[in-house]
Scaffold this motif. Structure first.
Motif, short mmCIF file in Angstrom:
data_model
loop_
_atom_site.label_atom_id
_atom_site.label_comp_id
_atom_site.label_asym_id
_atom_site.label_seq_id
_atom_site.Cartn_x
_atom_site.Cartn_y
_atom_site.Cartn_z
N GLU A 273 0.83 -1.20 0.00
CA GLU A 273 0.00 0.00 0.00
C GLU A 273 0.87 1.25 0.00
OE1 GLU A 273 -3.74 -1.59 2.72
OE2 GLU A 273 -1.87 -0.94 3.67
N PHE A 274 0.46 2.25 -0.77
CA PHE A 274 1.10 3.57 -0.77
C PHE A 274 0.07 4.61 -0.32
CE2 PHE A 274 3.84 1.15 -3.51
CZ PHE A 274 5.11 1.67 -3.30
N PHE A 275 0.57 5.67 0.34
CA PHE A 275 -0.30 6.71 0.86
C PHE A 275 0.22 8.09 0.47
CE2 PHE A 275 -0.61 3.08 3.65
CZ PHE A 275 -1.97 2.96 3.90
N TYR A 295 -2.93 0.65 -4.22
CA TYR A 295 -2.60 -0.75 -4.03
C TYR A 295 -1.62 -1.19 -5.11
CZ TYR A 295 -6.70 -0.78 -0.96
OH TYR A 295 -7.61 -0.50 0.03
N ALA A 296 -0.45 -1.65 -4.69
CA ALA A 296 0.55 -2.17 -5.62
C ALA A 296 0.40 -3.68 -5.64
CB ALA A 296 1.95 -1.77 -5.18
N GLN A 297 -0.27 -4.20 -6.67
CA GLN A 297 -0.63 -5.61 -6.71
C GLN A 297 0.61 -6.48 -6.92
OE1 GLN A 297 -3.87 -5.86 -6.17
NE2 GLN A 297 -3.95 -8.09 -6.02
N ALA A 324 -0.79 -8.57 -11.33
CA ALA A 324 0.48 -8.32 -10.64
C ALA A 324 1.30 -7.31 -11.44
CB ALA A 324 1.26 -9.61 -10.47
N GLY A 325 1.89 -6.36 -10.72
CA GLY A 325 2.70 -5.34 -11.38
C GLY A 325 1.94 -4.09 -11.76
N TYR A 326 0.63 -4.08 -11.51
CA TYR A 326 -0.20 -2.90 -11.78
C TYR A 326 -0.68 -2.30 -10.47
CZ TYR A 326 -0.05 -3.87 -16.75
OH TYR A 326 0.39 -4.08 -18.04
N PHE A 327 -1.27 -1.11 -10.56
CA PHE A 327 -1.60 -0.33 -9.37
C PHE A 327 -3.07 0.09 -9.41
CE2 PHE A 327 2.80 0.00 -10.49
CZ PHE A 327 3.46 -0.16 -9.28
N TYR A 328 -3.70 0.15 -8.22
CA TYR A 328 -5.14 0.34 -8.16
C TYR A 328 -5.54 1.35 -7.09
CZ TYR A 328 -4.98 -3.89 -10.95
OH TYR A 328 -4.70 -4.79 -11.95
#
Length: 387
Positions: A273-275, A295-297, A324-328
């Motif tokens: 997780e990034f914030f 979310y960094a899958q 995997a490798g994508y962000f949400y």
């Protein structure tokens, strides 16, 4: 067929009064580029003093643009928004249990024809797509349209009828009780309507839409905060709600300075997780459910039939198509907005929020978990203090 052709060139026509002659050897030497693509070349004059092509090369930028447009168009045909009103492709995708569709049906579509595409071009364009491909040959370039098959990984949407098809590709209001909902996915169409109404986003993405954080004033009025991303891949509609999908190049990483590394969960870890500066403080203030997260899958959820923390239909393909490798980011208009939809800060509001952020950061220093500072906190994600 005749061993030669011509290149349409405005400069050549103005200077010499002719298009540029192209010999078959030059054409094949450049990889037999499709009709309509942009090329670069030198001009020499033949014995008739007419322009002739030499050193033909295909314009790489044109190839990338055409390939990107082709990928987006094919992804559109397999999207929920398209299939729910496209009887032809809905039936084709329903003919096999696995949902495979031959590429020859795509090659009959007007927009694919306009891109001068063939089976090999579609195969190359979909290399990084969320769609799955299957080849029945090892030939290159592929010469048969039936050698390539394509499918989506998630179940089909409800079929609501051709009469609800819209020119702009948006989901129209329909009579859900009359829809053919074979896979219990009507909730995903309802989510798509909500995202359209609140964020104005189509299911298949683009490279231009700007995304910004929604920041609340003390009066709870929304304001457009920092830019979070530019462009998006698509909206993923699953059983856990709608999420905006990004590739790493679309994320504005300076806006996401804080990370929650979940590698200690080992094989159970699905994402990190990034914030943002604002959402990190919200998250650390025991309001995690209300915090904006990126979310960094790290792995797909294809082996998880049920969505967490909600009732859902058990699906053999997984509850959503995360890659995997994508962000949400959750497509929640209370957390994220599209540039231009929410007012900017006034000068006074901006100064006030800046001072509030400094004070919040200072107050947050004492919230660091004591056990974590000593080396390890055994409470993990259940710990209410900051790690």
């Amino acid at each position: 067929e005749k061993g030669y052709g011509f290149i349409q060139c405005a400069a050549s026509s103005e200077l010499y009064g002719h298009d540029v002659f192209l010999h078959k050897a030059e054409f094949e030497g450049a990889g037999s580029p499709p009709v309509g693509c942009k090329v670069k070349f030198h001009i020499v004059l033949n014995h008739r003093q007419q322009p002739q092509c030499q050193s033909l090369v295909v314009d790489d930028e044109d190839i990338r643009e055409r390939s990107h447009a082709l990928r987006k168009q094919v992804e559109w045909y397999f999207s929920d928004a398209s299939l729910c009103t496209d009887e032809f492709f809905y039936k084709k995708a329903s003919e096999t249990i696995e949902g495979w569709v031959s590429v020859r049906w795509l090659l009959r579509c007007r927009k694919i024809l306009d891109l001068q595409a063939n089976a090999e071009m579609i195969y190359e364009a979909l290399e990084n797509s969320h769609l799955e491909m299957k080849r029945f040959c090892n030939c290159y370039p592929c010469t048969s349209d039936d050698h390539l098959w394509i499918r989506r990984l998630q179940p089909l949407p409800p079929f609501v009828g051709n009469e609800y098809k819209t020119a702009d590709g948006m989901i129209a209001d329909s009579e859900s009780s009359h829809a053919l909902d074979l896979f219990k996915t009507m909730n995903r169409l309802e989510d798509q309507k909500q995202v359209q109404n609140s964020l104005g986003l189509k299911e298949i993405g683009n490279e231009s839409t700007g995304f910004r954080e929604v920041v609340r004033l003390p009066t709870n009025e929304p304001r457009a905060g920092p830019f979070l991303a530019r462009g998006y891949e698509r909206i993923v509609y699953g059983d856990a709600g709608p999420y905006i999908e990004f590739n790493s190049m679309q994320i504005i990483w300076a806006s996401w300075p804080h990370m929650n590394d979940k590698s200690h969960f080992g094989t159970l870890r699905s994402y990190d997780e990034f914030f943002t500066e604002t959402s990190y403080y919200v998250w650390q203030s025991n309001q995690g459910a209300n915090a904006l997260k990126l979310y960094a899958q790290t792995q797909s959820v294809a082996n998880k039939p049920f969505a967490p923390n909600t009732w859902s239909v058990g699906r053999s393909s997984g509850y959503a198509d995360y890659r995997a490798g994508y962000f949400y980011i959750s497509a929640d208009s209370s957390l994220v907005t599209v540039d231009g939809m929410v007012p900017e800060f006034s000068l006074f509001e901006g100064q006030y929020m800046a001072s509030l952020a400094k004070r919040s950061a200072k107050e947050a220093d004492w919230e660091v978990c004591w056990d974590w500072q000593k080396g390890h906190c055994y409470k993990g994600e259940a710990c209410p203090w900051r790690h």
